[in-house]
Design a protein around this motif. Structure first.
Motif, short mmCIF file in Angstrom:
data_model
loop_
_atom_site.label_atom_id
_atom_site.label_comp_id
_atom_site.label_asym_id
_atom_site.label_seq_id
_atom_site.Cartn_x
_atom_site.Cartn_y
_atom_site.Cartn_z
N MET A 160 1.05 -1.02 -0.05
CA MET A 160 0.07 0.53 -0.24
C MET A 160 0.72 1.26 -0.07
O MET A 160 0.24 2.13 -0.79
CB MET A 160 -0.56 0.31 1.33
N LEU A 161 2.09 0.92 1.22
CA LEU A 161 3.48 2.72 0.62
C LEU A 161 3.43 2.74 -0.41
O LEU A 161 3.87 3.85 -0.53
CB LEU A 161 4.08 2.04 2.26
N ASN A 162 3.76 1.55 -1.45
CA ASN A 162 4.01 1.80 -2.28
C ASN A 162 3.53 2.21 -3.01
O ASN A 162 3.82 3.00 -4.64
CB ASN A 162 4.78 0.24 -3.61
N LYS A 163 1.94 2.42 -3.43
CA LYS A 163 1.18 3.05 -4.00
C LYS A 163 0.86 3.93 -3.86
O LYS A 163 0.95 4.81 -4.70
CB LYS A 163 -0.53 1.95 -3.92
N VAL A 164 0.76 4.57 -2.42
CA VAL A 164 0.71 5.62 -1.97
C VAL A 164 1.70 6.30 -2.79
O VAL A 164 1.71 7.85 -3.04
CB VAL A 164 0.51 6.18 -0.60
N GLU A 165 3.35 6.08 -2.56
CA GLU A 165 4.28 6.96 -2.94
C GLU A 165 3.90 6.73 -4.92
O GLU A 165 4.61 8.28 -4.73
CB GLU A 165 6.02 5.94 -2.78
N HIS A 166 3.92 5.52 -4.48
CA HIS A 166 3.94 5.92 -6.92
C HIS A 166 2.54 6.97 -7.10
O HIS A 166 3.23 7.46 -7.65
CB HIS A 166 3.20 4.47 -7.25
N ALA A 167 1.47 6.95 -6.34
CA ALA A 167 0.70 8.54 -6.58
C ALA A 167 0.91 9.91 -6.42
O ALA A 167 1.12 10.82 -6.76
CB ALA A 167 -0.92 8.00 -6.23
N GLN A 168 1.88 9.66 -5.64
CA GLN A 168 2.34 11.02 -5.00
C GLN A 168 3.54 11.31 -5.88
O GLN A 168 3.28 12.87 -6.94
CB GLN A 168 2.76 10.96 -3.74
N GLN A 169 4.93 10.67 -6.08
CA GLN A 169 5.47 11.25 -7.67
C GLN A 169 4.55 11.66 -8.91
O GLN A 169 4.90 12.12 -9.76
CB GLN A 169 6.21 9.83 -7.81
N ARG A 170 3.47 11.49 -9.33
CA ARG A 170 2.85 11.12 -10.45
C ARG A 170 1.77 12.34 -10.44
O ARG A 170 2.15 13.19 -11.34
CB ARG A 170 1.95 10.04 -10.65
N TRP A 171 1.64 12.80 -8.68
CA TRP A 171 1.03 13.92 -8.95
C TRP A 171 2.02 15.22 -8.88
O TRP A 171 1.01 16.15 -9.30
CB TRP A 171 0.21 14.22 -7.67
N ARG A 172 3.12 15.01 -8.14
CA ARG A 172 4.30 15.95 -8.82
C ARG A 172 4.57 15.74 -9.57
O ARG A 172 4.87 17.25 -10.13
CB ARG A 172 5.20 15.58 -7.59
N ARG A 173 5.03 15.43 -10.61
CA ARG A 173 5.05 15.36 -11.60
C ARG A 173 4.20 16.30 -12.33
O ARG A 173 3.97 17.17 -13.46
CB ARG A 173 5.33 13.76 -12.55
N GLN A 174 2.76 16.13 -12.49
CA GLN A 174 1.71 16.64 -13.07
C GLN A 174 1.64 18.31 -12.76
O GLN A 174 1.57 18.73 -13.37
CB GLN A 174 0.24 15.73 -12.80
N VAL A 175 1.62 18.21 -11.44
CA VAL A 175 1.55 19.96 -10.39
C VAL A 175 3.24 20.65 -11.52
O VAL A 175 3.08 21.26 -11.87
CB VAL A 175 1.77 20.07 -8.82
N GLN A 176 4.62 19.33 -11.59
CA GLN A 176 6.12 20.59 -11.84
C GLN A 176 5.27 20.80 -13.68
O GLN A 176 5.62 21.68 -13.53
CB GLN A 176 6.57 19.43 -11.62
N GLU A 177 3.93 20.05 -14.27
CA GLU A 177 4.08 20.16 -15.44
C GLU A 177 2.90 21.33 -15.94
O GLU A 177 3.55 21.85 -17.09
CB GLU A 177 3.42 18.44 -16.07
N GLN A 178 2.16 21.21 -14.56
CA GLN A 178 1.69 21.93 -14.89
C GLN A 178 1.92 23.68 -14.79
O GLN A 178 1.83 24.71 -15.50
CB GLN A 178 0.19 22.24 -13.93
N ARG A 179 2.79 24.06 -13.77
CA ARG A 179 3.31 24.94 -13.61
C ARG A 179 5.06 25.08 -14.75
O ARG A 179 4.54 26.53 -14.88
CB ARG A 179 4.72 24.67 -12.42
N LYS A 180 4.35 24.61 -14.94
CA LYS A 180 5.86 24.53 -16.19
C LYS A 180 5.19 25.84 -18.02
O LYS A 180 5.68 26.18 -18.45
CB LYS A 180 7.02 24.13 -17.03
N SER A 181 4.46 24.56 -17.86
CA SER A 181 2.83 25.31 -18.78
C SER A 181 2.36 26.28 -18.42
O SER A 181 2.32 27.15 -19.40
CB SER A 181 2.18 24.31 -18.70
N VAL A 182 1.88 26.58 -17.62
CA VAL A 182 1.16 28.21 -17.34
C VAL A 182 2.35 29.44 -16.72
O VAL A 182 2.57 30.23 -17.30
CB VAL A 182 1.36 28.44 -15.75
N PHE A 183 4.19 28.74 -16.58
CA PHE A 183 4.76 29.76 -16.65
C PHE A 183 5.16 29.93 -18.32
O PHE A 183 5.54 31.10 -18.69
CB PHE A 183 6.27 29.41 -16.37
N ASP A 184 4.86 29.26 -19.62
CA ASP A 184 5.19 28.94 -20.56
C ASP A 184 4.53 30.09 -21.29
O ASP A 184 4.51 30.70 -22.78
CB ASP A 184 5.58 27.46 -21.43
#
Length: 190
Positions: A160-184
């Motif tokens: 379960m911790l593996n799944k939560v960690e994977h979901a957190q990493q995916r969410w962080r990547r999406q947030v980072q992509e959105q920030r980059k997109s907004v900045f661009d």
């Protein structure tokens, strides 16, 4: 004897207090009549509230003290708007308890994210550096990009911790992509 008389008196007093407090509690908190009276012949408008039954919810029973005398009472009362209000204090208490419980859980989660997660990351980061040096994997831009692979290799962590960690990493990547997109977009619009 005198003990049994005292005991009976105490019991009767307690029963009387409990039944009276229940009656007063229910009446004072759950039902009331509210009359809103506008200004009348130099008398300021006022809101009156009384704990009365539905049939007595009118100006004559609620407005105390009556600000006018004699035949002006009827004219004054016709201007007042009286409403009988009921509410469930049990439902209100339940809602507040649920709200505070959810708030408490969110605070606990915030404590976890601010205190416990960094410690887990440091432990994970050290472990991932060892694996990266063994596999000759370079991950300088994002030190935790390989976190899911490290967690899936680790047998000491629950699934379960593996799944939560994977979901957190995916969410962080999406947030980072959105920030980059907004900045661009911001740079393009400027």
């Amino acid at each position: 004897g005198p003990i049994s008389v005292q005991f009976r008196v105490k019991v009767r007093v307690r029963i009387l207090v409990v039944s009276t407090s229940r009656y007063l509690f229910a009446n004072s908190e759950d039902v009331r009549c509210k009359c809103i009276c506008p200004p009348y012949r130099g008398i300021e408008g006022h809101i009156y509230k009384q704990n009365v039954s539905l049939k007595d919810c009118n100006c004559l029973h609620v407005v105390e003290p009556m600000p006018v005398d004699g035949k002006d009472v009827e004219a004054y009362c016709l201007r007042c708007e009286c409403k009988y209000e009921e509410r469930s204090s049990g439902t209100i208490k339940f809602t507040i308890i649920m709200y505070l419980s959810i708030l408490g859980l969110l605070l606990l989660y915030m404590v976890y994210l601010t205190l416990l997660e960094p410690m887990l990351k440091r432990r994970l980061f050290g472990h991932s550096q060892l694996i990266q040096s063994d596999d000759d994997v370079v991950g300088d831009q994002q030190p935790f990009a390989n976190a899911h692979n490290v967690l899936s290799r680790s047998h000491s962590r629950p699934n379960m911790l593996n799944k939560v960690e994977h979901a957190q990493q995916r969410w962080r990547r999406q947030v980072q992509e959105q920030r980059k997109s907004v900045f661009d977009r911001h740079v393009v619009l400027s």
